[in-house]
Structure formats: structure tokens, C-alpha cells
Write an enzyme that holds these catalytic residues in place. Sequence first.
Site, mmCIF file in Angstrom:
data_model
loop_
_atom_site.group_PDB
_atom_site.id
_atom_site.type_symbol
_atom_site.label_atom_id
_atom_site.label_comp_id
_atom_site.label_asym_id
_atom_site.label_seq_id
_atom_site.Cartn_x
_atom_site.Cartn_y
_atom_site.Cartn_z
ATOM 1 N N LYS A 1 -7.314 -0.306 -5.097
ATOM 2 C CA LYS A 1 -7.191 -1.111 -3.881
ATOM 3 C C LYS A 1 -8.578 -1.420 -3.358
ATOM 4 O O LYS A 1 -9.352 -0.513 -3.062
ATOM 5 C CB LYS A 1 -6.360 -0.371 -2.827
ATOM 6 N N ASP B 1 2.079 0.367 10.643
ATOM 7 C CA ASP B 1 2.421 -0.876 9.944
ATOM 8 C C ASP B 1 3.609 -0.583 9.025
ATOM 9 O O ASP B 1 3.614 -0.921 7.847
ATOM 10 C CB ASP B 1 1.214 -1.361 9.142
HETATM 11 P P1 ADP Z 1 -2.517 -4.387 2.251
HETATM 12 O O1 ADP Z 1 -3.352 -3.488 3.096
HETATM 13 O O2 ADP Z 1 -3.266 -5.590 1.814
HETATM 14 O O3 ADP Z 1 -1.196 -4.688 2.862
HETATM 15 P P2 ADP Z 1 -1.119 -2.523 0.508
HETATM 16 O O4 ADP Z 1 -1.716 -1.176 0.323
HETATM 17 O O5 ADP Z 1 0.016 -2.630 1.449
HETATM 18 O O6 ADP Z 1 -2.282 -3.548 0.908
HETATM 19 O O7 ADP Z 1 -0.692 -3.094 -0.918
HETATM 20 C C1 ADP Z 1 -0.227 -4.414 -1.082
HETATM 21 C C2 ADP Z 1 0.873 -4.480 -2.140
HETATM 22 O O8 ADP Z 1 0.403 -3.982 -3.379
HETATM 23 C C3 ADP Z 1 2.074 -3.616 -1.799
HETATM 24 O O9 ADP Z 1 3.010 -4.317 -1.020
HETATM 25 C C4 ADP Z 1 2.623 -3.248 -3.160
HETATM 26 O O10 ADP Z 1 3.439 -4.273 -3.659
HETATM 27 C C5 ADP Z 1 1.380 -3.183 -4.028
HETATM 28 N N1 ADP Z 1 0.886 -1.785 -4.140
HETATM 29 C C6 ADP Z 1 -0.050 -1.192 -3.374
HETATM 30 N N2 ADP Z 1 -0.277 0.076 -3.749
HETATM 31 C C7 ADP Z 1 0.528 0.315 -4.805
HETATM 32 C C8 ADP Z 1 0.754 1.459 -5.667
HETATM 33 N N3 ADP Z 1 0.086 2.608 -5.506
HETATM 34 N N4 ADP Z 1 1.661 1.325 -6.667
HETATM 35 C C9 ADP Z 1 2.339 0.177 -6.829
HETATM 36 N N5 ADP Z 1 2.169 -0.925 -6.065
HETATM 37 C C10 ADP Z 1 1.274 -0.878 -5.062
HETATM 38 MG MG MG Z 2 0.452 -3.596 3.190
#
Ligand code: ADP
Ligand code: MG
Length: 406
Positions: A124, A230
Site C-alpha cells: 500500500k 472509516d
Molecule cells: P484507501 O486508503 O485508498 O481506501 P485501502 O487500504 O482501503 O486504501 O485499500 C483499497 C482497496 O484495496 C480495498 O478496498 C481492497 O479492495 C484492496 N485491498 C487493500 N488492502 C488489501 C489486502 N491486504 N488484501 C486484499 N485487498 C486489499
Molecule cells: Mg479504503
Amino acid sequence: MKLDTKSLRYLTPEDWRVLAAVEMGSKNHEIVPTSMIDKIARLRGGSSGVHKSISTLAKNGLIGRIKEAKYDGYRLTYGGLDYLAMHTHSQRDIVYSVGHRVGVGKESDIVMVADKTGQQRILKIHRLGRISFRTVKSNRDYLKRRQGGSWMYLSRLSAMREYAFLESLREEGFPVPEPFAQSRHTIVMSFIDNALPLRQVSAVPDPASLYAELIGLILRLARHGLIHGDFNEFNIMIQEQKPEDDDAQNGVGESSPGASIVPILIDFPQMVSMEHKNAEMYFDRDVACVKRFFERRFHFIATRPGPFFKDALATVGQDGAKRIDIAVEASGFTKKMSKDLEAAILEQQNTEISDESESIEDDEDDEDDEDDESDQNDSEVTEALDDNSRRDASAKEDKEESKRER
Ligand code: ADP
Ligand code: MG
């Protein structure tokens, strides 16, 4: 901004040293003078070729040349910071190859990566601070003052904070991804497989029990002093877990007999303490979010009202629950850092609200998500980050870097 790893493999140890020098220089210079880049790079063991490296890095968009009246110099770009973070993850054997982009948030990129054994992980990349200044004036002014608004600083803070929360939550047994590493504005965590965001789940076997489980998680967080902040259908992953011998081909939604679904929480930079001055608003908003979604998607309405903030507050720290809010604040986060990050996140959320209001009618279709999927298909093949030959050459350099990072 897309993570672009095209030339990652081709940078020489000298290039890396010069890139790290620009990063180091930017900690107290908005524009790092060429002479300073030269000096820092040489101090760290370089000899010649600093200028050649500067031009390579600039050509690849990792640093940007800034011409000013007083002096010329360079600035690290998002791409440059991405490279430094990827380099660190790769040197520490956290990430070996980079695959497709899984998702794009307004303030993050989510990328599939893998370790040496091919085990999939999620990278991320936090991208906070591309600020559009839509919030109330006081917040805007706050962010504009000195470092408070710098993207590099804010994105790094956001990653540090999310990583700290992930570690603590995981330790306390919460259903969250396993955190592996953090470098600069990035974190690497386990990939939640066989799962979809709740947003993309059209039916569940038993909405009432999933609802109870989610509200249970909100209350359990509260006992540890936390509000997610959130808690919406994008940040709750629904994982299908098969009993014993699983044939992991079925996706969520094509429920197989005997399978159970488990919610897994993600996305934590914005978490707030139950003692935050707006805690009640955040708590109520999280609860309302679940209720609204369950009513719209599953036509489920809870018979009991609440839960209410007052009751949850009375349970903070109960039965020896570790105060994660306090632990994370104590783990190297100054008051100022928390305030800076909060202001930036508020800015981001306000932007989101005004954007969402334009597309509220098509809430039930998943257009955005489908866009992301098509994005991934044409780049299924993962790409190795580093030549092994380069690996040894820059191992020494990286030791220095990890010392510096700590
Ligand atoms: P943001 O802060 O941009 O909202 P998120 O952490 O919510 O970022 O991640 C965005 C999207 O990426 C999530 O809605 C999910 O679909 C995917 N995602 C994030 N982390 C994971 C993970 N550890 N495993 C699988 N999918 C993930
Ligand atoms: Mg998110």
C-alpha cells in the site's frame, strides 16, 4: 499515481546513493542544491559520477530539476520516493516482484507484490497531501503552514500510523491483514485472498449475523480505545473460509456448502481515540454506515437501536483490554504529527464527500471497481524487481540505509 518500476533494475549503486542523498537533503531543504547532493553522496562513500547519476535520475523522473533565482537544485518526486521504498523492501527480502495494481484510492495505490517464494502480498503506497484545499479555512491554513502540508511528510506519517495500528490490532487478535514491513510512505501486508470488499458482495447467507459481527467489531475496537473512523463497505473485506480441505476456486458470492464468511478490516490511518474531541461523531458515523449499507444492500434493519457512544465509552479498557490508542500515540507520534495527519485526512475526506455526491444515484453498481479490474488484467505477469547481481553490489549501501531509517 501509478507505481512504475520500469527502470528499478537498471539503477547502479551510485544512482541509488545519489537518490538517497536527494531524499536526505529534502528533509531540511525544499530544493536540494546540486552541491549538497554531491556532498552527501560522496560522504556516503561515492566518488565520481554524481552528475551522471543526477542526470539518469532526472531522466527517469525520480528527481525533478527546479530552477530558482537563488540557486538551482532538485526535488525528490513521488516516483523517486516509490523507488527508494521499493529498493528497501527488496533488499530486506520483503518484496521480490511487483504485479498488478489492485486498487486506487484517492490517496493510495494498492499493488500486488510477491516475496521470493511467490507468496502474494499487498503493497500500500500512501499518497497523502496532494491537497486541493476544500476544507474550512482554519484547517486549510493549518496545512499550509510549514511542513504540515508536505506530501512526503504526510504520506510517510500516514503509512507509519497505519502500520502501528496494524501491528497492535493484529497482536490483540483482530481480523486484520498481517503487517510485514513499512518503508517511507509504503507498507507491505498480507494479501487477503478469496475475499471481496463488502461493497462488491451482493448477498450473504445470514445478514443478521454478519451485521452483529461488524457491530461487535466496532465495540471491540472501542474497548481498546479506538474508533475506525472509516468503517464502510470498501474497508471491510469479506473472506470466504472453507471448512478443512478447501478447494479455493470459488469466489465470494458463489457460496459453497459449509463455507463461512469472515469480515476482515483494512485501512487504518484515520483511526481515532475514543477520547478524541469528536469521538462521538466518528463513532456514530461508523455505526450509521453499517446500518445504512445493510438496509440498502441486504434489506436488513436491526431491531435494536444503537449501539451508543456513551455505553461504548464506559467499556474502554475494560477487562484489561490494551489501550491501543494510547500505545500508538506513545510509539513515537508527537501531538503535532497526529494533528498534521488528522488535518490532511480531513481534507481528503471532504474531497471524497463532494466527489461522491455527484455519483450517488449509481451507488448500487460497481463501475469504479470494474475499471480497476480491467486495469489489472493486462499486466498479470509479475516483474522481478532486482537482478541478483545488483543485489550484492548494493547490499552494503542498504545496510547504511536501514541504519538511517531507524
Ligand atoms: P484507501 O486508503 O485508498 O481506501 P485501502 O487500504 O482501503 O486504501 O485499500 C483499497 C482497496 O484495496 C480495498 O478496498 C481492497 O479492495 C484492496 N485491498 C487493500 N488492502 C488489501 C489486502 N491486504 N488484501 C486484499 N485487498 C486489499
Ligand atoms: Mg479504503
